[in-house]
Design a protein around this motif. Structure first.
Motif, PDB file in Angstrom:
ATOM      1  N   UNK A 404      51.774 -46.686 -81.431  1.00 32.08           N
ATOM      2  CA  UNK A 404      51.977 -46.487 -79.995  1.00 32.08           C
ATOM      3  C   UNK A 404      52.058 -45.007 -79.648  1.00 32.08           C
ATOM      4  N   UNK A 405      52.752 -44.216 -80.478  1.00 29.50           N
ATOM      5  CA  UNK A 405      52.888 -42.781 -80.214  1.00 29.50           C
ATOM      6  C   UNK A 405      51.537 -42.087 -80.295  1.00 29.50           C
ATOM      7  N   UNK A 406      50.726 -42.448 -81.269  1.00 20.32           N
ATOM      8  CA  UNK A 406      49.416 -41.809 -81.395  1.00 20.32           C
ATOM      9  C   UNK A 406      48.500 -42.203 -80.233  1.00 20.32           C
ATOM     10  N   UNK A 407      48.564 -43.471 -79.844  1.00 15.73           N
ATOM     11  CA  UNK A 407      47.755 -43.915 -78.708  1.00 15.73           C
ATOM     12  C   UNK A 407      48.152 -43.167 -77.443  1.00 15.73           C
ATOM     13  N   UNK A 408      49.469 -43.017 -77.239  1.00 18.18           N
ATOM     14  CA  UNK A 408      49.958 -42.308 -76.060  1.00 18.18           C
ATOM     15  C   UNK A 408      49.505 -40.847 -76.059  1.00 18.18           C
ATOM     16  N   UNK A 409      49.598 -40.201 -77.220  1.00 21.33           N
ATOM     17  CA  UNK A 409      49.165 -38.812 -77.317  1.00 21.33           C
ATOM     18  C   UNK A 409      47.680 -38.649 -77.059  1.00 21.33           C
ATOM     19  N   UNK A 410      46.892 -39.597 -77.560  1.00 25.02           N
ATOM     20  CA  UNK A 410      45.438 -39.539 -77.360  1.00 25.02           C
ATOM     21  C   UNK A 410      45.077 -39.654 -75.887  1.00 25.02           C
ATOM     22  N   UNK A 411      45.762 -40.572 -75.194  1.00 23.39           N
ATOM     23  CA  UNK A 411      45.490 -40.772 -73.764  1.00 23.39           C
ATOM     24  C   UNK A 411      45.925 -39.552 -72.959  1.00 23.39           C
ATOM     25  N   UNK A 412      47.099 -39.007 -73.284  1.00 20.68           N
ATOM     26  CA  UNK A 412      47.572 -37.809 -72.578  1.00 20.68           C
ATOM     27  C   UNK A 412      46.617 -36.645 -72.764  1.00 20.68           C
ATOM     28  N   UNK A 413      46.105 -36.496 -73.989  1.00 18.06           N
ATOM     29  CA  UNK A 413      45.159 -35.422 -74.272  1.00 18.06           C
ATOM     30  C   UNK A 413      43.880 -35.604 -73.451  1.00 18.06           C
ATOM     31  N   UNK A 414      43.413 -36.845 -73.353  1.00 14.62           N
ATOM     32  CA  UNK A 414      42.204 -37.121 -72.572  1.00 14.62           C
ATOM     33  C   UNK A 414      42.423 -36.862 -71.087  1.00 14.62           C
TER      34      UNK A 414
END
Length: 559
Positions: A404-414
């Motif tokens: 979940x943390x990695x998914x959240x970081x990926x979306x924020x970066x995008x």
């Protein structure tokens, strides 16, 4: 004289039969299952075995993978117990027959044996363990249809009967099924506690090998369902050691190898994981366990995909599908790696629409975020991320929290919020480190490097990307190495490789995984000549390994 000879011969035959029976029993005690089956079978051919020895024969048959012989011997044991007025023991045989047939897909015969057992139990007024075993058969069926609440109630009743009758096996199986029922309801902590209690009983008390093996395998499945990776690793190792102590064991060993392959892959031992998955597939296919064989094929496909062996991955995914296993999200991620983002997006959407609420959906969500971001569908990626975050809140598991943390970081970066992304991605990296999944650690580090670069922190970006690259090289993650090259200091270079035609030819064969000896045979050269070509390739490309050379070749389309 002739009569005396016949008497002597008869006595010798009886002596041989008694000796063979004793040998079969001793082999059984020593857990030499194949030897026990052979000796007991020879005894049975000379003179029909009694009920107790028929049960030993049935157990030995099960443990060496002879399922038909197991059923036949148990059916005979059932009848022998009835003939000797052992009604309660006959009930137990009927219950185990019903269980075996039910999980083998023969529902009609399974129901018939369960009906016989109930009819035999009707005259029994008092409490008895057999009543509890009948309840367990009902639990299996309730879980199979998704009624976990009723399953928990039935398993609780069975555990109570086991406690009153001092039947340790009944209590252990019942506690285990209570735990599985709670996990199905999302009550992970309480469910795992019951599973641990059942497993403790298995490891500290003398129980039948079939019960031990069944609980081991079911426990590991449950741990994976609860995303309890630490427990799954612990019990997978215990199962591996239990199987290793029984050299002639066939049952459970294939499934054990599947679980072991999964754990080895996560730990970064990809070569060992691939070999375990291959051996598991061979064993399970021979034993007729197509479902588990399909899982082993999926594991092989995953490792091939991560190593950039796309043709082998495609073939293994297709074989898994042919055996009835849904090859997602792996196949969708393969399409993404092949540069087919639209096909990947369509595949992951289709898989998610058909997988509403099960443990596999969390892995689909995690892959969906990556695929949708690559396909440019930020809204779909954000939606999948939110669902994954909610699941991580409901289930207290480090593995799910890392996803979940990695998914959240990926979306924020995008979305362009690099600062928020950095916090989530560093949290993901810490969690991946804690649960020791090096490939996931490296993937998180790549994203951290991108976030640092977006914030103008070039030193932080270089440190993160260099560390990730080292892990990818060690693992043999060729596609990741190729993609990370554009983010490191090598980015923007034109790769003036200066390779000769022969060196390019050798490089292409290196990329397929061939050894220098095999390349020499393919090209009709000496191994010494190939060694020199490979050394020149490393020098000209400024790399130190075959994996790095392959990655650079993919990146610059040299192969």
């Amino acid at each position: 004289m002739e009569t005396m000879a016949r008497v002597h011969h008869g006595r010798a035959a009886i002596s041989d039969t008694v000796g063979e029976l004793a040998r079969g029993r001793k082999c059984f005690e020593q857990r030499a299952w194949a030897d026990a089956f052979s000796a007991l079978s020879r005894t049975d051919q000379a003179a029909p075995l009694q009920a107790a020895d028929l049960e030993l024969l049935a157990t030995a048959a099960y443990l060496i993978g002879r399922d038909d012989d197991y059923v036949q011997a148990l059916e005979r044991a059932y009848q022998a117990h009835l003939d000797s007025d052992g009604r309660l023991l006959a009930i137990r045989c009927a219950v185990w027959l019903s269980t075996q047939l039910f999980f083998g897909g023969e529902t009609g015969r399974a129901t018939g044996w369960l009906g016989r057992a109930h009819r035999l139990l009707q005259p029994e007024d008092g409490d008895c363990a057999e009543r509890g075993y009948l309840m367990l058969a009902e639990v299996d069926q309730q879980l199979a249809v998704g009624d976990s609440v009723a399953a928990f109630a039935s398993a609780s009743d069975a555990a109570d009967v086991g406690e009153r009758c001092a039947d340790a096996e009944l209590v252990a199986i019942a506690r285990h099924l209570q735990g599985r029922s709670l996990i199905k309801q999302g009550k992970m902590v309480d469910g795992l506690a019951l599973l641990d209690e059942a497993m403790l009983a298995v490891t500290t008390k003398e129980m039948s090998p079939i019960v031990c093996g069944l609980i081991y395998c079911s426990l590991i499945d449950a741990c994976q369902e609860a995303y309890a990776l630490g427990r799954a690793r612990e019990w997978t190792l215990a199962l591996h050691q239990w199987c290793a102590r029984q050299q002639q064991l066939v049952a459970f060993t294939g499934v054990c190898r599947v679980h072991r392959a999964e754990m080895l892959q996560m730990s970064g031992a990809w070569c060992d994981a691939l070999e375990e998955a291959r051996r598991a597939c061979e064993r399970l296919t021979q034993g007729g366990n197509q479902r588990a064989a399909a899982v082993a094929l999926y594991q092989q496909a995953e490792i091939h995909r991560l190593r950039g062996e796309y043709g082998s991955a495609e073939q293994a995914y297709r074989k898994a599908s042919e055996k009835g296993y849904e090859p997602q999200p792996g196949l969708a991620l393969l399409r993404l790696a092949q540069g087919r983002a639209e096909a990947a997006a369509a595949a992951i959407r289709s898989a998610m629409s058909a997988t509403a609420d099960c443990p596999q959906r969390k892995w689909l969500l995690f892959a969906c975020v990556e695929i949708m971001l690559a396909a440019g569908d930020l809204a779909a990626a954000a939606s999948a991320c939110r669902e994954l975050e909610l699941a991580a809140q409901d289930i207290d598991a480090e593995l799910l929290a890392a996803m979940a943390a990695q998914a959240s970081g990926s979306v924020s970066l995008a979305k362009g919020d690099a600062q928020a992304a950095l916090g989530s991605l560093r949290r993901a990296f810490e969690l991946w480190q804690q649960i020791e999944i090096p490939y996931a650690e490296a993937r998180a580090r790549v994203l951290i490097g991108m976030a640092c670069r977006a914030l103008g922190d070039e030193d932080g970006a270089e440190l993160a990307l260099t560390a990730a690259k080292a892990v990818f090289e060690q693992l043999g993650a060729t596609p990741d190495l190729a993609s990370i090259s554009s983010l490191t200091l090598r980015a923007g270079s034109t790769c003036d490789h200066r390779l000769t035609e022969r060196e390019l030819q050798v490089l292409r064969l290196v990329a397929t995984g061939r050894t220098n000896k095999a390349i020499a045979a393919d090209l009709g050269l000496s191994k010494k000549t190939v060694d020199r070509h490979v050394s020149n390739i490393f020098d000209k490309l400024d790399v130190a390994s075959r994996t790095a050379a392959t990655a650079l070749a993919y990146e610059h389309k040299l192969i």
